[in-house]
Design a protein around this motif. Structure first.
Motif, PDB file in Angstrom:
ATOM      1  N   ALA A 172      53.073  46.577  41.551  1.00 25.72           N
ATOM      2  CA  ALA A 172      52.516  46.443  40.242  1.00 25.72           C
ATOM      3  C   ALA A 172      50.700  45.370  40.382  1.00 25.72           C
ATOM      4  O   ALA A 172      50.793  45.271  39.254  1.00 25.72           O
ATOM      5  N   LEU A 173      51.195  45.144  41.956  1.00 25.74           N
ATOM      6  CA  LEU A 173      49.977  44.352  42.298  1.00 25.74           C
ATOM      7  C   LEU A 173      48.075  45.290  41.737  1.00 25.74           C
ATOM      8  O   LEU A 173      48.615  46.808  42.791  1.00 25.74           O
ATOM      9  N   CYS A 174      47.172  44.772  40.870  1.00 25.07           N
ATOM     10  CA  CYS A 174      45.930  46.018  41.620  1.00 25.07           C
ATOM     11  C   CYS A 174      45.919  45.360  42.996  1.00 25.07           C
ATOM     12  O   CYS A 174      45.677  43.938  42.918  1.00 25.07           O
ATOM     13  N   GLY A 175      44.337  46.273  43.477  1.00 23.91           N
ATOM     14  CA  GLY A 175      43.841  45.605  44.353  1.00 23.91           C
ATOM     15  C   GLY A 175      44.012  46.214  45.938  1.00 23.91           C
ATOM     16  O   GLY A 175      45.709  46.909  45.835  1.00 23.91           O
ATOM     17  N   ASP A 176      43.676  46.687  46.877  1.00 24.58           N
ATOM     18  CA  ASP A 176      43.859  47.059  47.855  1.00 24.58           C
ATOM     19  C   ASP A 176      43.920  46.469  49.114  1.00 24.58           C
ATOM     20  O   ASP A 176      45.246  46.801  49.380  1.00 24.58           O
ATOM     21  N   GLU A 177      43.444  45.093  49.524  1.00 24.80           N
ATOM     22  CA  GLU A 177      43.619  44.150  50.388  1.00 24.80           C
ATOM     23  C   GLU A 177      43.959  43.282  49.514  1.00 24.80           C
ATOM     24  O   GLU A 177      44.416  42.746  48.491  1.00 24.80           O
ATOM     25  N   TYR A 178      45.019  43.145  50.918  1.00 24.10           N
ATOM     26  CA  TYR A 178      45.861  42.043  50.757  1.00 24.10           C
ATOM     27  C   TYR A 178      45.705  40.075  50.151  1.00 24.10           C
ATOM     28  O   TYR A 178      46.220  40.069  48.825  1.00 24.10           O
ATOM     29  N   ARG A 179      44.713  40.239  50.871  1.00 25.68           N
ATOM     30  CA  ARG A 179      44.227  39.038  49.676  1.00 25.68           C
ATOM     31  C   ARG A 179      42.951  38.434  48.501  1.00 25.68           C
ATOM     32  O   ARG A 179      43.476  37.653  48.421  1.00 25.68           O
ATOM     33  N   GLY A 180      43.451  40.011  48.076  1.00 26.58           N
ATOM     34  CA  GLY A 180      42.688  40.287  47.183  1.00 26.58           C
ATOM     35  C   GLY A 180      43.298  40.784  45.885  1.00 26.58           C
ATOM     36  O   GLY A 180      43.229  41.336  45.479  1.00 26.58           O
ATOM     37  N   ARG A 181      44.626  41.210  46.261  1.00 28.84           N
ATOM     38  CA  ARG A 181      45.607  41.668  44.615  1.00 28.84           C
ATOM     39  C   ARG A 181      46.041  41.171  43.669  1.00 28.84           C
ATOM     40  O   ARG A 181      46.390  39.424  43.982  1.00 28.84           O
ATOM     41  N   TRP A 182      46.281  41.249  42.769  1.00 25.97           N
ATOM     42  CA  TRP A 182      46.528  40.342  41.648  1.00 25.97           C
ATOM     43  C   TRP A 182      47.317  41.057  40.388  1.00 25.97           C
ATOM     44  O   TRP A 182      47.336  42.429  39.764  1.00 25.97           O
ATOM     45  N   LEU A 183      47.832  40.358  39.439  1.00 26.06           N
ATOM     46  CA  LEU A 183      48.884  40.621  38.693  1.00 26.06           C
ATOM     47  C   LEU A 183      47.664  40.889  37.290  1.00 26.06           C
ATOM     48  O   LEU A 183      47.054  40.079  37.119  1.00 26.06           O
TER      49      LEU A 183
END
Length: 279
Positions: free
Chosen positions: A21-32
């Motif tokens: 459901a979250l965009c982004g590949d790096e854990y710190r940079g993921r967002w809804l």
């Protein structure tokens, strides 16, 4: 999996967060994304129930659960199941001594047992990076910021642990340690692997599938009216037992192979696109 009828409301949408459901590949940079928020809002308005199923603890998932408008959430991969997200607080979810909320169910392992298991692993693999997650605090024998730069932790040899029910044992074995780790998994715990690198030992009842079943019972929704979204091996059991299992395009090949269908990737708002098209 069954032939779920998508023409009527009343479905339970069970969605993984990271890389689903979250965009982004790096854990710190993921967002809804805003698109996803709107899609979930529209699904709820149409009479469906949203549920989040994530390996994340409450401290890093609570805000996302609220933004999705989820009625239920399986934190810690099902170690803590909240069946009334609208009224549950982060403090209640993060404290295993908080027993006043009957809608929060816990499937943990006694801290004392976790300590025994950690010592046994370290006896055979002294360099293993291992820790215990308890009440949203990570107690580890290594610098956790080497893996998750933004996460707080307490360095320990496990001699100073408080008592209670832990959510999980977490490990980051190197490739040459993995076979030995598998051989040491105790019979009273289940091994789960998230994103290839995070290995978890948990109560065998702490699963996304079990949490989905509990939510179905709580909301009076048939298992055949569930739709589950995921990307990782840890999601396979959930997708296989939901009424319809949907893998995002970036999912592992094994996950896509058992899914009923594949939607666009997390970075293309695949879950939102599927909801917009079908619900």
């Amino acid at each position: 999996m069954t032939n779920t009828d998508l023409s009527s409301g009343g479905k339970l949408l069970v969605v993984d967060l990271d890389l689903t459901a979250l965009c982004g590949d790096e854990y710190r940079g993921r967002w809804l994304s805003e698109r996803s928020e709107k899609a979930f809002a529209a699904a709820r308005k149409a009479g469906n129930v949203a549920m989040v199923a994530t390996a994340r603890p409450p401290m890093t998932a609570f805000e996302l659960v609220q933004r999705i408008g989820a009625s239920a959430c399986a934190y810690h991969n099902g170690g803590v199941v909240d069946l009334d997200c609208e009224h549950s607080s982060l403090k209640e979810l993060s404290d295993d001594q908080s027993t006043g909320n009957s809608n929060i169910l816990r499937f943990g392992v006694p801290v004392e047992r976790c300590i025994e298991v950690c010592h046994e692993f370290l006896e055979h693999i002294p360099s293993l990076r291992i820790g215990i997650e308890f009440n949203d605090i990570r107690y580890t024998n290594f610098d956790l910021t080497d893996v998750w730069p933004a996460q707080e932790y307490q360095l320990t040899d496990f001699s100073d642990m408080p008592s209670g029910m832990a959510q999980k044992i977490m490990m980051f074995p190197t490739e040459d340690q993995r076979e030995k780790v598998r051989s040491l998994v105790p019979d009273d715990m289940a091994l789960l692997i998230s994103e290839d690198v995070l290995w978890l030992l948990m109560n065998p009842e702490a699963t996304k599938r079990n949490a989905m079943n509990l939510a179905c019972q709580h909301f009076g929704i048939s298992l055949s009216d569930t739709i589950a979204f995921g990307d990782d091996l840890i999601d396979m059991d959930l997708l296989q037992h939901a009424g319809r299992g949907v893998a995002v395009a970036n999912a592992k090949l094994e996950v896509k192979a058992i899914a009923d269908e594949v939607c666009p990737s997390n970075n293309d708002d695949g879950v939102a696109q599927w909801i917009e098209k079908h619900l």
